[in-house]
Motif scaffolding. Sequence first.
Motif, short mmCIF file in Angstrom:
data_model
loop_
_atom_site.label_atom_id
_atom_site.label_comp_id
_atom_site.label_asym_id
_atom_site.label_seq_id
_atom_site.Cartn_x
_atom_site.Cartn_y
_atom_site.Cartn_z
N PHE A 1 40.71 42.69 36.97
CA PHE A 1 41.35 42.77 38.28
C PHE A 1 41.35 44.21 38.75
CE2 PHE A 1 43.16 38.91 36.49
CZ PHE A 1 43.10 38.03 37.56
N THR A 2 41.01 44.42 40.02
CA THR A 2 40.91 45.77 40.56
C THR A 2 42.28 46.28 41.03
OG1 THR A 2 40.56 45.06 42.84
CG2 THR A 2 38.61 45.19 41.41
N THR A 3 42.33 47.56 41.37
CA THR A 3 43.57 48.10 41.93
C THR A 3 43.79 47.60 43.35
OG1 THR A 3 42.36 50.15 42.45
CG2 THR A 3 43.75 50.15 40.47
N ASP A 4 42.76 47.11 44.03
CA ASP A 4 42.96 46.44 45.32
C ASP A 4 43.80 45.19 45.12
OD1 ASP A 4 41.61 48.23 46.90
OD2 ASP A 4 39.77 47.05 47.07
N THR A 5 43.48 44.43 44.09
CA THR A 5 44.26 43.23 43.78
C THR A 5 45.68 43.61 43.38
OG1 THR A 5 42.27 42.05 43.08
CG2 THR A 5 44.37 41.17 42.34
N ALA A 6 45.81 44.67 42.59
CA ALA A 6 47.14 45.13 42.19
C ALA A 6 47.96 45.52 43.42
CB ALA A 6 47.01 46.32 41.23
N ALA A 7 47.33 46.21 44.36
CA ALA A 7 48.03 46.64 45.57
C ALA A 7 48.52 45.43 46.37
CB ALA A 7 47.11 47.51 46.43
#
Length: 235
Positions: free
Chosen positions: A137-143
């Motif tokens: 999972f990317t940090t875009d998803t985390a955001a």
Amino acid sequence: MKYERILLKLSGEALMGDRQYGIDNDRLKEYAAEIKKVTDIGCQVAIVIGGGNIFRGLAGAAKGMDRVQGDYMGMLATVINGMALQGALEDVGIFTRLQSAIEMDKVAEPFIKRKAVRHLEKGRVVIFGAGTGNPYFTTDTAATLRAIEIDAEVILKGTRVDGIYDCDPEKNENAIKFQTLTYDEVFEKDLKVMDMTAFTLSRENNLPIIVFDMNKKGNLLKVVEGETVGTLVNL
């Protein structure tokens, strides 16, 4: 003030400034000054930073590294960036809390939604590190996930370009900028706003996204106050 609670997404590469890797202290100071402008008017700010200036798990996997191991290394890189930004924010008088999706109690609190919201209500900037705490999972998803969890009104994706274009404006001077887009138009035009998991999550939860140039002084404040800056993606 149009937005009272925001999730600011910054890329790790943004912290490099003019360097080839690592963290540029001058860029950190610039970002801290911009964030202070919005906290001073009462906006509640949460932040997610990438780790690409230190390590990117996908790049490591492409060179033969185990993908899961690489992704965890990337998560640790985001915590390093979070600590650096925390220091810069505190230098300008902003109270902050760093929360990590991977427990490391010597440097960060564990992520707890209620605690994060309480910090925001008290005027503290909350930095979310270590992505979602899961590989792939990317940090875009985390955001996007954190924005939904804390009931943020919008995701502000700070980049080095001033919005979303039909092609790369750094490579094509005739690129056309969009002022507004619907989620469906982003899909139809195959525009790379965020990775597909993050974008779908945002769409399903009706969470607007604004892509704007974070490196232009005053832009963050303008967005929070409702001025037309960058590109808005919404229903």
